[in-house]
Design an enzyme around this catalytic site. Structure first.
Site, short mmCIF file in Angstrom:
data_model
loop_
_atom_site.label_atom_id
_atom_site.label_comp_id
_atom_site.label_asym_id
_atom_site.label_seq_id
_atom_site.Cartn_x
_atom_site.Cartn_y
_atom_site.Cartn_z
N LYS A 66 0.96 20.73 27.04
CA LYS A 66 0.46 19.68 27.94
C LYS A 66 -0.84 20.14 28.57
O LYS A 66 -0.96 21.30 28.97
CB LYS A 66 1.46 19.45 29.08
CG LYS A 66 2.77 18.84 28.64
CD LYS A 66 3.65 18.70 29.86
CE LYS A 66 5.09 18.46 29.48
NZ LYS A 66 5.99 18.53 30.62
N GLY A 68 -4.33 18.66 31.18
CA GLY A 68 -4.53 17.87 32.38
C GLY A 68 -4.35 16.38 32.10
O GLY A 68 -3.65 15.67 32.83
N CYS A 72 0.06 17.16 23.83
CA CYS A 72 -0.36 17.40 22.47
C CYS A 72 0.88 17.55 21.58
O CYS A 72 1.76 18.35 21.87
CB CYS A 72 -1.21 18.66 22.45
SG CYS A 72 -1.99 18.97 20.89
N ASP A 181 -15.81 26.42 29.49
CA ASP A 181 -14.42 26.63 29.90
C ASP A 181 -13.76 27.65 28.97
O ASP A 181 -12.64 27.44 28.50
CB ASP A 181 -13.66 25.30 29.87
CG ASP A 181 -12.33 25.37 30.63
OD1 ASP A 181 -12.14 26.34 31.39
OD2 ASP A 181 -11.49 24.48 30.44
P1 ADP Z 1 -6.52 19.02 28.01
O1 ADP Z 1 -7.89 18.85 27.43
O2 ADP Z 1 -5.96 17.76 28.54
O3 ADP Z 1 -6.43 20.17 28.96
P2 ADP Z 1 -5.71 20.71 25.94
O4 ADP Z 1 -6.83 20.68 24.97
O5 ADP Z 1 -5.68 21.88 26.84
O6 ADP Z 1 -5.60 19.39 26.78
O7 ADP Z 1 -4.33 20.68 25.13
C1 ADP Z 1 -3.08 20.78 25.77
C2 ADP Z 1 -2.19 21.75 25.03
O8 ADP Z 1 -1.98 21.27 23.73
C3 ADP Z 1 -2.77 23.13 24.84
O9 ADP Z 1 -2.43 23.99 25.87
C4 ADP Z 1 -2.10 23.59 23.55
O10 ADP Z 1 -0.85 24.18 23.82
C5 ADP Z 1 -1.92 22.32 22.79
N1 ADP Z 1 -2.99 22.13 21.79
C6 ADP Z 1 -4.22 21.56 21.97
N2 ADP Z 1 -4.93 21.54 20.84
C7 ADP Z 1 -4.14 22.11 19.88
C8 ADP Z 1 -4.32 22.39 18.48
N3 ADP Z 1 -5.44 22.08 17.83
N4 ADP Z 1 -3.29 22.98 17.83
C9 ADP Z 1 -2.15 23.30 18.49
N5 ADP Z 1 -1.94 23.08 19.79
C10 ADP Z 1 -2.91 22.49 20.49
#
Ligand code: ADP
Length: 661
Positions: A66, A68, A72, A181
């Protein structure tokens, strides 16, 4: 056996990361307020999502994490079976224009990127409930998850990951993009342990110093002094975060972590951090070269790559997946490794013409057997003494076989072995079932070598495989394995779900019948069977290790193929006699004569076993994990496609070298 060391297992490290809660970067909540809003109620996501423009349907898999804004999920395209990581952003989370703009910015920027070390953006669409962003699936999550399980990484691992981060970051900076970031949670790791830079939610185009937005964004512990001082974010600010990442991976905690946000900011502005003495002087120098207050004094990405930390230390080409949770055993390349890479390339790679030029006679080369024994890691490695290697030693002198003199058993091991033996004699003697016709690793190797060599020798050339058996006799094979021999031993799960560990000191313990029955083998011909509930005290810690490895395999590893069979509760499972690892494959030999070779890169497998009527069966498990079982005599008579023939040749060569070692 020193049972004391078994107590050192941390059961938590075998748990999947999801059970340990989200990884924390430090003790301070993130500044990205737009991303840390409390969750609003979201519409339940359907099991199948359809892109109305293309008609493509995607089936929802497990929740990956998850963020913000987003949740996912793993999703599979029902037409192509391709899997993605899909960020699902509820429409009600982006109802305000500035929120929508943020997501649009992320999508538009990410769309344009294409680099080996950047998460691939595939496509996106939206429906009335959500926006769906389809990304390359990074099945091993992120460095934050690895850090959470490991706390600190070894220097070769740090170099391995940093090189990939720097490669991705150079690509971004060359295109005038700042990530803004950089943190462990945004370094994703795919199935093959390759790193991908991701999450472009805060990324921005590089602007001149005057134009720079003076907003604070990023993760507080990793914010650069100039960002805190509102002088704007430049490429050097990303480099600062990289320094913080390096420090965290080497020291176990972020450099400026304190209990109080204000204090953290003060430490950052004054560049005040402690350097643990166990960090090597070269690593310390590099960290301090990066964590410079003045951005113009900071090392550039190229200067970092040219630093002694990288140029004088060994960087592995790849890391084993087990390194996500445990310290890997890494050896710098030896001449033997290069040799085996050459052999494998000729067999499977582009240089097919050379296949015929690698005759088995090469084993007669007087240095070859030494070379090959140098590259293998195996259950007999404990009988080989390796030089202890300092982290910064030059590659040419490290990790090589320096002697083949057997190591003495330590007095503690000797005594413990005797004590187990003694106590069984006293209390469990009636359980002992000495085996007749005991097969040894050497006899299994010899037999397999004989039948496979003669099969290859008689095989006519063919472009297709012969028909496979439609209902082959069931046999057991290894469907999952984990190499934890740097501490305890080699664990494996058989296709009937029984699990076993061949411990480093040569004993073997397996759990069958839904873990209710324990088979213990003190030696190849001293077998004992117990009910798990009445296991002797001396074996409990060993059983605990088998259980931990079994849980790890169950929760983290995929089944190696589609062949299953029921557990036969009456007879003990076949016993792993020996395992041998080369850079490309894992060889396993069993006391029922079965041989299995797993090829790491494409997950194909070869299993040779004897059927009850004495004929040999050869099973090939393809990269799609589909199994095909043939009568070996049929292969000898009709030949097979090159995919299988190349692998059989490799197995024969491996057995030759193994037999000669
Ligand atoms: P946000 O941009 O809302 O913060 P994130 O990009 O951090 O969302 O994604 C949330 C979570 O989803 C991540 O902490 C990770 O665990 C998972 N995640 C995101 N992108 C991938 C990916 N390409 N493959 C596997 N897990 C992913």
């Amino acid at each position: 056996m020193d049972t004391g060391c078994f107590a050192a297992v941390n059961p938590d490290m075998f748990k999947p990361c999801s059970e340990r809660g989200p990884p924390q970067q430090g003790g301070v909540p993130p500044v990205k307020t737009s991303r840390t809003k409390p969750e609003q109620s979201k519409p339940e996501l359907a099991q199948v999502v359809t892109d109305s423009r293309t008609g493509r349907r995607y089936s929802k898999g497990k929740l990956l994490g998850k963020g913000g804004f987003a949740r996912c999920y793993e999703m599979t395209d029902l037409t192509s079976n391709k899997m993605y990581a899909v960020k699902v952003i509820p429409q009600n989370r982006v109802s305000k224009p500035h929120q929508r703009e943020k997501i649009t910015n992320e999508i538009e920027l990410h769309k344009t990127l294409s680099h080996k070390h950047v998460v691939k953006f595939s496509h996106h669409f939206e429906d009335q409930d959500n926006i769906y962003i389809f990304l390359e699936l990074c099945s091993r999550k992120s460095l934050a998850h690895i850090w959470k399980a490991r706390h600190t990484l070894t220097e070769p691992e740090v170099r391995y990951y940093l090189r990939q981060i720097i490669s991705g970051l150079k690509y971004l900076h060359n295109r005038g993009i700042l990530h803004r970031d950089l943190k462990l949670g945004n370094f994703f790791v795919n199935e093959n342990m390759e790193l991908r830079l991701g999450d472009f939610g805060l990324a921005a185009k590089l602007e001149t110093v005057e134009q720079r937005k003076k907003t604070i964004c990023g993760t507080p512990n990793y914010l650069a002094p100039e960002v805190l001082n509102r002088h704007g974010h430049g490429t050097e600010s990303d480099v600062w975060s990289l320094g913080c990442v390096m420090y965290t991976l080497m020291c176990g905690n972020p450099p400026f972590e304190t209990l109080d946000l204000k204090e953290t900011y003060k430490c950052i502005k004054e560049v005040r951090y402690n350097m643990p003495s166990n960090v090597s002087p070269t690593a310390q120098k590099l960290i301090s070269g990066i964590l410079q207050k003045n951005p113009s004094d900071r090392l550039s990405l190229d200067q970092i790559l040219n630093h002694d930390f990288f140029s004088k230390g060994f960087t592995p080409d790849k890391l084993p997946p087990s390194s996500c949770v445990m310290v890997p055993e890494l050896h710098p390349p030896s001449p033997a490794k290069k040799f085996f890479t050459k052999v494998a390339k000729s067999l499977f790679g582009k240089k097919k013409a050379k296949v015929e030029k690698i005759p088995c006679e090469e084993k007669d080369d007087k240095d070859l057997s030494k070379l090959v024994s140098g590259i293998v890691k195996s259950s007999i490695n404990r009988q080989i003494s390796y030089k202890t290697v300092g982290p910064n030693e030059a590659p040419s002198t490290t990790g090589q076989l320096v002697s083949s003199v057997p190591l003495e058993q330590t007095p503690a091991e000797e005594e413990s072995r005797k004590s187990i033996s003694r106590s069984f004699k006293g209390t469990m003697a009636s359980s002992a079932e000495p085996c007749e016709d005991v097969l040894t690793p050497a006899s299994v190797t010899e037999l397999a070598l004989k039948v496979l060599s003669s099969c290859l020798a008689t095989m006519p050339s063919a472009t297709r495989n012969p028909p496979c058996l439609s209902r082959p006799q069931t046999f057991l094979w290894v469907s999952k394995w984990v190499d934890y021999s740097n501490k305890y031993g080699f664990g494996y799960q058989l296709s009937n779900r029984s699990v076993g560990v061949l411990f480093n000191e040569g004993t073997h313990l397996s759990l069958c019948d839904q873990r209710k029955t324990v088979h213990y083998c003190l030696t190849n011909n001293k077998h004992f069977t117990f009910q798990a509930s009445s296991l002797p005290e001396q074996l409990r810690s060993q059983k605990q290790i088998v259980e931990l490895m079994a849980n790890y395999m169950e929760q983290n590893l995929m089944e190696g193929g589609d062949l299953h069979c029921d557990e036969q509760t009456s007879s003990p499972p076949p016993l792993l006699l020996q395992w041998v690892k080369t850079d490309h494959a894992l060889l396993m030999l069993f006391n029922n004569g079965t041989l299995q070779v797993n090829f790491y890169t494409d997950h194909t497998k070869i299993i040779l076993c004897k059927s009850s009527d004495g004929s040999y069966l050869l099973t090939y498990i393809s990269r799609e994990r589909v199994s095909y079982t043939y009568l070996l005599s049929m292969l000898a008579e009709m030949g097979c496609a090159s995919e299988l023939r190349h692998r059989l040749r490799y197995v024969v060569q491996l057995l030759h070298h193994h037999a000669d070692a």
